[in-house]
Write an enzyme that holds these catalytic residues in place. Structure first.
Site, mmCIF file in Angstrom:
data_model
loop_
_atom_site.group_PDB
_atom_site.id
_atom_site.type_symbol
_atom_site.label_atom_id
_atom_site.label_comp_id
_atom_site.label_asym_id
_atom_site.label_seq_id
_atom_site.Cartn_x
_atom_site.Cartn_y
_atom_site.Cartn_z
ATOM 1 N N ASP A 60 0.870 -1.167 0.000
ATOM 2 C CA ASP A 60 0.000 0.000 0.000
ATOM 3 C C ASP A 60 0.912 1.223 0.000
ATOM 4 O O ASP A 60 2.101 1.139 0.331
ATOM 5 C CB ASP A 60 -0.965 -0.008 1.184
ATOM 6 C CG ASP A 60 -2.181 0.904 0.929
ATOM 7 O OD1 ASP A 60 -2.103 1.777 0.037
ATOM 8 O OD2 ASP A 60 -3.199 0.750 1.624
HETATM 9 C C1 BGC Z 1 -5.033 3.174 -0.122
HETATM 10 C C2 BGC Z 1 -5.014 2.208 -1.269
HETATM 11 C C3 BGC Z 1 -4.817 2.950 -2.555
HETATM 12 C C4 BGC Z 1 -3.526 3.745 -2.462
HETATM 13 C C5 BGC Z 1 -3.189 4.525 -3.704
HETATM 14 C C6 BGC Z 1 -3.851 4.107 -0.133
HETATM 15 O O1 BGC Z 1 -4.035 5.144 0.777
HETATM 16 O O2 BGC Z 1 -5.098 2.467 1.097
HETATM 17 O O3 BGC Z 1 -6.201 1.456 -1.315
HETATM 18 O O4 BGC Z 1 -4.802 2.078 -3.637
HETATM 19 O O5 BGC Z 1 -3.640 4.669 -1.394
HETATM 20 O O6 BGC Z 1 -4.019 5.622 -3.847
#
Ligand code: BGC
Length: 780
Positions: free
Chosen positions: A216
């Site tokens: 993530d």
């Molecule tokens: C989220 C993810 C997301 C990523 C990119 C993170 O804060 O938890 O689900 O894909 O950001 O935007």
């Protein structure tokens, strides 16, 4: 790969930017482009991206209980991706609805692992058939947002495998998802990005999965432990904890070069699968535009498919054409089409319930605004404050960028982190009178609105990682302006702070000053009394349903409950439309004639709600999560870690499983509940082998869709009831159909400490329309 030296290989294992991966001509690797996410393909930036289609949210899509719907959504999202030359879409979110307080449940399908896993698999198949990779997220035990980057989810192995890993297992086994995202949280004391047990042993080992594990965003906490733990790719880039540190770790022997080679091999395999290795893929032309008639039809139909009738007395629904309708509520005018956070997109439009119902009924509809539904101000609407412009300046006053619109994100993906000292703002009021004016975003705001001055000093939010963007502070004042008056001034940003130093969301607030709530409620009741039927639209907003923040109550915000009760007392008939993705309390449920749950219905939402209200389509959805009767009345409730730990003490008794076992009181509405507009009789239920057959008869007056659900309650006392299969059926009035539901053998397993054991198989099979309405029980 053998052509690359260690440094070149390691360079590939961190993103080149926030949403791209570096090309490497030496091995024929082209740039790989990634985008969120579950409700639309936003593009390569976090904010200010292209106009794209906004889909219905995950719980609304899941409420159709239809693999066909999920498959179509995957296919359409692939089209949206291909239109932008995007190779990887960061979804579906397949965490479960553990506590109803989870702020991000709107992004995830359901509280049940089988329903979630099957729908995810269908979505992945629909997407990957087009050569666009799906990304299952977030592995694992990432069911709430409080302290999300530090929380340690404490989950016993049986619960992990039988419940929280099962959707991943199904989507890997049945759809071979090409990527998986490792979560922010720790699991049993080990960061999810360093989970040798989950990633290496289970995902890549036991399941034999050949895909790529991406972190993530900003989740990776280490070099050697993460690389050895099975994480393949760090996002975002170009900076991050790998790079030189990983090269050094290989040099010192802390990480074997074969481990790096495996990560690179998985990266190249992904690139090959999505057409970014060797001869670049061809991208289809002429895909439907976000506001094309094709997309509008698809998104209306998909939204309506999951809408769910919770109560319906004396045939209050569908509405009858020819009657007058008093449409009431802030959500009627400003229908919420999506949740907050990384699932947000920039849609071509968002059709409100007012727009949708008026399009079908014309002057038979009167519209009355409702009470306030937010505790924080929102960015100015362009029809109220026009010509809005931001000028971003460095400390020496030089201009770094200028931007239009009412809100902007500074520093996240524009290369300006920490470089912006002040932001000048300017706009013009289209209307006069008392107005609420101010700013959103940390810093010192000094504004002039007409002849009035407004000053607010807003501190950096304490909400933790991401709050700078998702929950920025706001300050407003009420002043009086004349139409055409200018709003101007600036905000001076705070000095560097926190993990996202120099990053923040900034917006200007300008809107009519709030009215007295008692007056609003009285006007709504009068409108309800004057019409044949009142339709009150209530709900949550992106303040409650968002990434990064959890709820603390299931009550509707503001005085919406008072609004409903007042209208119900005054109107001849009252229908309530609930515009929220997840459970809310409905203390007025016995005061109103019907309740229709419509989720967050996306860009065409208002048209879908109108079609469902009038019965042009049957809202034949079934709930995907249990609606508790009161705050706290749920098998898992608190999402606040204690000493950094969040124990999943309810074990496998999550959601309806725990309610059924008496671990929480009878819910207001069960998982699986939904009335549709039909009536159904069940007969001749029989079980043989792995399959249940039952005859269902449409005893209603119109063609309808029924979802036959089969649950198994094992005789083993420590084993909860669980959904083992479902099958949807359509039937004409008076028609009987024999339905076969195959039980999924994975629901007859239990984790026995060092391997799977099979349950005895004795117990009860329940054929139910949600466990509050069991139509047949078979002893097995
Ligand atoms: C989220 C993810 C997301 C990523 C990119 C993170 O804060 O938890 O689900 O894909 O950001 O935007």
């Amino acid at each position: 790969m053998t052509d690359l030296d260690l440094r070149a290989k390691v360079r590939l294992l961190t993103g080149a930017s926030v949403f791209t991966l570096a090309p490497e001509p030496a091995v024929g690797l082209h740039e790989v482009r990634l985008s969120d996410g579950p409700t639309g393909v936003r593009g390569l930036t976090f904010s200010g991206g292209p106009v794209v289609s906004l889909f219905p949210n995950a719980t609304l899509l899941a409420a159709a209980w239809s693999e066909d719907v999920a498959h179509e959504v995957g296919r359409l999202l692939a089209e949206e991706a291909m239109a932008q030359r995007i190779h990887v879409v960061l979804g579906p979110t397949i965490n479960l609805h553990r506590s109803p307080l989870g702020g991000r449940l709107f992004e995830a399908y359901s509280e049940d692992p089988l329903l979630t896993g099957r729908l995810a698999a269908a979505y992945v198949r629909g997407m990957q058939a087009n050569g666009v990779a799906a990304c299952l997220k977030h592995l694992v035990a990432n069911e709430s947002e409080t302290d999300r980057t530090t929380v340690d989810s404490v989950v016993d192995e049986a619960t992990l495998r039988e419940v929280y890993l099962l959707p991943f297992e199904i989507a890997v086994a049945e759809a071979d998802a090409w990527s998986v995202m490792a979560a922010y949280n720790d699991v049993n004391g080990v960061p999810a990005t360093e989970q040798h047990h989950v990633i290496n042993e289970i995902l890549k080992g036991e399941w034999g999965w050949t895909g790529l594990v991406v972190s993530d965003w900003f989740a990776t906490k280490s070099a050697a432990p993460a690389a050895n733990g099975g994480l393949d790719l760090v996002m975002p880039g170009p900076d991050g904890p790998w790079g030189d540190a990983l090269v050094a770790a290989v040099g010192s022997g802390a990480v074997a070069e074969s481990v790096v080679n495996d990560h690179v091999a998985r990266l190249l395999r992904l690139a090959d699968r999505v057409g970014a290795l060797g001869t670049p893929r061809a991208w289809p032309a002429d895909l439907p535009a976000p506001d094309s008639p094709t997309r509008r039809e698809q998104l209306t139909r998909l939204a309506a498919a999951g809408m769910t009738v919770l109560t319906n007395r004396a045939g209050a629904l569908p509405l009858r054409r020819g009657e007058t309708v008093a449409l009431v509520g802030r959500h009627a005018l400003e229908t919420i089409g999506m949740g907050g956070g990384s699932a947000q997109v920039n849609p071509p439009h968002q059709v409100s319930v007012t727009d949708g119902l008026t399009a079908l009924l014309g002057t038979a509809v009167t519209v009355t605004d409702g009470v306030e539904v937010r505790s924080r101000p929102v960015p100015a609407r362009p029809d109220f404050l026009t010509d809005l412009r931001f000028t971003l300046r460095a400390g020496d006053g030089s201009v770094l960028d200028t931007r239009g619109g009412a809100a902007t994100v500074v520093g996240f993906d524009d290369g300006l982190a920490g470089r912006v000292a002040t932001i000048d703002v300017e706009g013009r009021f289209t209307a006069g009178g008392p107005v609420e004016v101010g700013g959103i975003g940390a810093g010192s705001w000094r504004l002039r609105a007409g002849t009035a001055s407004v000053a607010h000093d807003l501190a950096v939010p304490a909400g933790g990682f991401g709050a700078e963007i998702l929950a920025p502070p706001a300050g407003t004042s009420v002043v009086t302006v004349a139409p055409g008056d200018v709003l101007s001034g600036s905000v001076t940003l705070p000095a560097g702070h926190g993990p996202l130093s120099g990053v923040g969301r900034y917006a200007v607030v300008a809107r009519p000053a709030p009215r007295d709530a008692d007056e609003v409620i009285a006007a709504a009741a009068a409108a309800g009394a004057a019409a044949d039927v009142a339709v009150v639209v209530v709900g949550l907003t992106e303040e409650e349903e968002t990434e990064a923040v959890d709820k603390h109550t299931l009550r509707l915000p503001g005085r919406q409950d008072d609004l409903v009760s007042a209208v119900a007392a005054a109107a001849r008939r009252t229908v309530v439309v609930v515009n929220a993705a997840t459970p809310v309390l409905m203390p007025w449920r016995d005061e109103v004639d019907a309740i229709l749950w419509v989720g967050l219905p996306g860009q065409e939402g208002g048209h879908a709600v109108a079609a469902a209200l009038l019965g042009d389509v049957e809202p034949a959805g079934r709930l995907v999560t249990t609606f508790p009767a009161a705050d706290g009345a749920s098998p898992a409730w608190s999402v606040t870690p204690v000493d950094g730990k969040l124990p999943y003490t309810e074990g496998t008794f999550v959601g309806y499983r725990g309610h059924h076992a008496g671990r929480a009181s009878e819910p207001a509405f069960w998982f699986g509940h939904g009335l549709g507009y039909g009536a159904w009789a069940y007969a001749d239920a029989a079980w043989s082998g792995d399959a249940l057959t039952v005859s269902v008869t449409n005893t209603g007056g119109r063609a309808g869709r029924e979802v036959v659900q089969v649950y198994f309650a094992p005789s083993e006392q420590d084993q909860p009831v669980r959904l083992v299969g479902w099958q949807a059926v359509e039937a004409a009035p008076g028609e009987s159909v024999t339905v076969t539901v195959t039980g999924d053998r994975r629901l007859w397993r239990r984790w026995a400490g060092d391997g799977w054991a099979t349950l005895s198989g004795s117990g009860r099979l329940l054929v139910a329309r949600g466990l509050g309405d069991v139509r047949a029980a078979i002893e097995v």
